[in-house]
Write a protein that holds these residues in place. Structure first.
Motif, PDB file in Angstrom:
ATOM      1  N   ALA A 176      34.967  43.449  36.268  1.00 33.01           N
ATOM      2  CA  ALA A 176      35.857  43.527  37.532  1.00 33.01           C
ATOM      3  C   ALA A 176      37.422  43.750  37.327  1.00 33.01           C
ATOM      4  N   ASP A 177      38.193  44.184  38.451  1.00 31.55           N
ATOM      5  CA  ASP A 177      39.208  44.746  38.321  1.00 31.55           C
ATOM      6  C   ASP A 177      41.079  43.600  38.933  1.00 31.55           C
ATOM      7  N   ALA A 178      40.070  42.846  39.464  1.00 32.99           N
ATOM      8  CA  ALA A 178      41.362  41.747  39.330  1.00 32.99           C
ATOM      9  C   ALA A 178      41.173  40.927  39.543  1.00 32.99           C
ATOM     10  N   SER A 179      42.305  40.011  39.252  1.00 31.65           N
ATOM     11  CA  SER A 179      41.620  38.018  39.617  1.00 31.65           C
ATOM     12  C   SER A 179      42.965  37.472  39.811  1.00 31.65           C
ATOM     13  N   TYR A 180      41.806  36.458  40.118  1.00 32.68           N
ATOM     14  CA  TYR A 180      43.450  35.466  41.297  1.00 32.68           C
ATOM     15  C   TYR A 180      42.827  34.178  40.835  1.00 32.68           C
ATOM     16  N   CYS A 215      47.391  54.071  36.309  1.00 35.59           N
ATOM     17  CA  CYS A 215      46.934  53.241  37.460  1.00 35.59           C
ATOM     18  C   CYS A 215      48.037  52.223  38.167  1.00 35.59           C
ATOM     19  N   LEU A 216      48.283  51.597  38.942  1.00 38.27           N
ATOM     20  CA  LEU A 216      48.747  50.965  39.179  1.00 38.27           C
ATOM     21  C   LEU A 216      48.309  49.673  39.698  1.00 38.27           C
ATOM     22  N   PRO A 217      49.195  48.901  39.017  1.00 34.34           N
ATOM     23  CA  PRO A 217      49.505  47.679  38.869  1.00 34.34           C
ATOM     24  C   PRO A 217      49.914  46.550  39.595  1.00 34.34           C
ATOM     25  N   LEU A 218      49.434  45.617  40.331  1.00 29.26           N
ATOM     26  CA  LEU A 218      49.787  44.586  41.472  1.00 29.26           C
ATOM     27  C   LEU A 218      50.116  42.805  41.086  1.00 29.26           C
ATOM     28  N   ILE A 249      46.366  42.566  39.548  1.00 28.75           N
ATOM     29  CA  ILE A 249      45.149  43.749  40.472  1.00 28.75           C
ATOM     30  C   ILE A 249      45.502  45.038  39.697  1.00 28.75           C
ATOM     31  N   HIS A 250      44.495  45.374  39.205  1.00 24.41           N
ATOM     32  CA  HIS A 250      44.341  46.631  38.501  1.00 24.41           C
ATOM     33  C   HIS A 250      43.810  47.830  39.933  1.00 24.41           C
ATOM     34  N   ALA A 251      44.622  48.829  39.902  1.00 28.05           N
ATOM     35  CA  ALA A 251      44.056  49.793  40.615  1.00 28.05           C
ATOM     36  C   ALA A 251      44.559  51.245  40.942  1.00 28.05           C
ATOM     37  N   GLY A 252      43.070  51.676  40.776  1.00 27.80           N
ATOM     38  CA  GLY A 252      43.434  53.358  40.363  1.00 27.80           C
ATOM     39  C   GLY A 252      43.212  54.058  41.695  1.00 27.80           C
ATOM     40  N   TRP A 253      43.034  54.680  42.154  1.00 29.14           N
ATOM     41  CA  TRP A 253      42.566  55.391  42.723  1.00 29.14           C
ATOM     42  C   TRP A 253      41.580  55.431  44.152  1.00 29.14           C
ATOM     43  N   ARG A 254      40.399  55.702  42.751  1.00 26.74           N
ATOM     44  CA  ARG A 254      39.564  54.692  43.386  1.00 26.74           C
ATOM     45  C   ARG A 254      39.305  54.005  43.721  1.00 26.74           C
ATOM     46  N   GLY A 255      39.848  52.566  42.690  1.00 25.24           N
ATOM     47  CA  GLY A 255      39.895  51.307  43.028  1.00 25.24           C
ATOM     48  C   GLY A 255      40.208  51.091  44.538  1.00 25.24           C
ATOM     49  N   LEU A 256      41.712  51.666  44.989  1.00 26.38           N
ATOM     50  CA  LEU A 256      42.049  52.115  46.706  1.00 26.38           C
ATOM     51  C   LEU A 256      41.370  52.057  47.445  1.00 26.38           C
TER      52      LEU A 256
END
Length: 243
Positions: free
Chosen positions: A90-94, A109-112, A125-132
């Motif tokens: 996964a590339d995000a958890s809540y 990559c961008l952490p939010l 959230i882990h957001a590279g360009w593919r995830g974005l």
């Protein structure tokens, strides 16, 4: 060992029960290209040193539990951190549960980090360009089922360093023309502003309270790991939890 604040604390108006931090590359025990606070087990570092670094992070921050480490695969998958299996892809958890430490690792990559204004839930959230492009931010925000969210944009590659091909720009613009402003032409390539890309998607979701976004992992080499700069390197961890 003396620990000299090897982390960033978001400058945002989160409620008192929300705790958030991004580790820096200093304050740990790894050596060479992984020096020194590398918490990543998948990059080739000595696993015994990685375990010590994770212990340093856990004890220095007085974490209420072991961070929920994900197997990040540049997906658009967001999971409930209180229910995941070890190293779930996964590339995000809540989480709505208290004392669950949502965690992502990055090195360009961008952490939010996200929290509800009433302190009821958090997300990382882990957001590279593919995830974005594939909607990792939207999927995570949707899964949180919460209005009035705050978002902090952690350390990522800066807009002057993130060179991408024309096909990446075309894919975003095909998704929506509102992404056009996130790209600047440089010769035959384009420079992408990953912070702008994230802000566009957050704006579409109705989120206006956005903080951070003024870092560059590539140029700030003393503070941050950068895969694009160094290739073989460690990772920063971005963590958030509620009490």
């Amino acid at each position: 060992m003396t620990i000299n604040n090897p982390w960033l604390v978001p400058d945002w108006p989160a409620p008192a029960n929300i705790h958030a931090v991004t580790t820096l590359r200093t304050g740990g025990v790894s050596t060479g290209c992984y020096a020194s606070l590398n918490p990543a087990t998948h990059v080739g570092d000595d696993l015994n040193l990685v375990a010590q670094n994770r212990k340093i992070i856990r004890e220095s921050l007085a974490l209420p539990a072991e961070p929920v480490w994900l197997q990040q695969v540049h997906s658009n998958i967001a999971v409930d951190a209180a229910k995941v299996e070890p190293l779930q892809q996964a590339d995000a958890s809540y989480s709505y549960a208290a004392n669950v430490v949502c965690t992502v690792m990055t090195a360009d990559c961008l952490p939010l980090l996200v929290c509800a204004e009433d302190g009821s839930c958090v997300a990382a959230i882990h957001a590279g360009w593919r995830g974005l492009l594939d909607g990792i931010i939207t999927n995570t925000i949707t899964a949180m089922h919460s209005d009035n969210l705050l978002v902090w944009l952690g350390p990522a590659i800066g807009p002057g360093c993130f060179e991408v091909g024309a096909e990446v720009r075309a894919a975003f613009i095909k998704k929506s023309v509102v992404f056009t402003g996130a790209f600047t032409q440089q010769g035959e390539c384009w420079l992408a502003d990953i912070y702008h890309l994230a802000c566009v998607e957050l704006s579409v979701l109705g989120i206006e309270k956005i903080y951070g976004g003024n870092f560059c992992t590539v140029t700030e080499h003393e503070r941050f790991y950068s895969y694009r700069r160094d290739k073989e390197t460690g990772r920063m961890a971005s963590l958030i939890w509620r009490t």
